[in-house]
Scaffold this active site. Structure first.
Site, PDB file in Angstrom:
ATOM      1  N   HIS A 112       0.904  -1.364  -0.481  1.00 24.67           N
ATOM      2  CA  HIS A 112      -0.055   0.071   0.021  1.00 24.67           C
ATOM      3  C   HIS A 112       1.017   1.370   0.430  1.00 24.67           C
ATOM      4  CE1 HIS A 112      -2.912  -2.859   2.487  1.00 24.67           C
ATOM      5  NE2 HIS A 112      -3.379  -2.922   1.085  1.00 24.67           N
ATOM      6  N   LYS A 118     -17.173  -7.103   5.553  1.00 28.31           N
ATOM      7  CA  LYS A 118     -15.624  -7.846   6.184  1.00 28.31           C
ATOM      8  C   LYS A 118     -15.819  -8.066   7.716  1.00 28.31           C
ATOM      9  CE  LYS A 118     -12.651  -7.041   1.792  1.00 28.31           C
ATOM     10  NZ  LYS A 118     -11.758  -6.470   1.481  1.00 28.31           N
ATOM     11  N   ARG A 171      -2.087  -6.966  -8.640  1.00 29.68           N
ATOM     12  CA  ARG A 171      -0.972  -7.466  -7.949  1.00 29.68           C
ATOM     13  C   ARG A 171      -0.959  -8.960  -9.414  1.00 29.68           C
ATOM     14  NH1 ARG A 171      -2.875  -7.773  -1.963  1.00 29.68           N
ATOM     15  NH2 ARG A 171      -4.870  -7.270  -3.308  1.00 29.68           N
ATOM     16  N   SER A 229      -2.907  -7.724   2.920  1.00 28.01           N
ATOM     17  CA  SER A 229      -3.165  -7.247   4.180  1.00 28.01           C
ATOM     18  C   SER A 229      -3.214  -8.963   5.152  1.00 28.01           C
ATOM     19  CB  SER A 229      -4.226  -6.722   4.936  1.00 28.01           C
ATOM     20  OG  SER A 229      -3.981  -5.328   4.491  1.00 28.01           O
TER      21      SER A 229
END
Ligand code: ADP
Length: 160
Positions: free
Chosen positions: A18, A42, A92, A130
């Site tokens: 990040h 979440k 990614r 994360s």
């Protein structure tokens, strides 16, 4: 006209991936708002205000052109409130692409003047998420070269 971009995400917690996107993103915009999103769906380790605090802490000495905030509801509405014209996102993997592609098209449908700008991860960060960091940390692994130094202390405090 000032070019304001919003970099939205969960940031649970902030990783060096990040940070890399933020540092590169602020080079191409006049202001970059890092906005912690509060999706109720979440399961988060850190609360929204903790995630905001962590990002502010990491950028406290290096905060030119960076604002840290959070938002609820539609991202497009948040952009309007902030006078922002772009959304910044990182990519990614191919699976990131599919999700991001869908979101970018949906946001374009909601407001066609808004552009989503994508930045490819830099090689050394491509595996960082994360989720991976939380897993490694939970089982006692070393995450010190995956997150900013301050984040390690927040993780220690949180999981003690
Ligand atoms: P979200 O739940 O919105 O995906 P994340 O905090 O996981 O929130 O990610 C926020 C944004 O940062 C996403 O666009 C994601 O693809 C990007 N990102 C996360 N990790 C990396 C990384 N290592 N390199 C590049 N971009 C990343």
């Amino acid at each position: 006209m000032k070019r304001i971009a919003v970099y939205p995400g969960s940031f649970d917690p902030l990783t060096l991936g990040h940070v890399n996107i933020i540092m590169r993103g602020r080079e191409i915009f006049d202001k970059l708002i890092v906005a912690v999103s509060s999706t109720i769906a979440k399961d988060y380790l850190f609360t929204i205000s903790e995630r905001v605090e962590i990002i502010k802490d990491v950028f406290k000495k290096n905060n030119a052109k960076i604002e840290v905030d959070f938002f609820e509801g539609l991202l497009i509405d948040y952009l309007h409130r902030k006078g922002a014209s772009s959304i910044l996102r990182g990519i990614r993997t191919v699976s990131d692409f599919e999700y991001e592609y869908q979101m970018a098209l949906a946001n374009k449908k909601l407001d066609e003047s808004v552009e989503t700008v994508f930045m490819m991860t830099e090689g050394e960060y491509s595996y960082l998420s994360s989720t991976v960091i939380k897993e490694i940390f939970k089982f006692g692994g070393d995450v010190s070269n995956m997150v900013p130094k301050a984040v390690v202390s927040y993780l220690v405090k949180k999981l003690k």
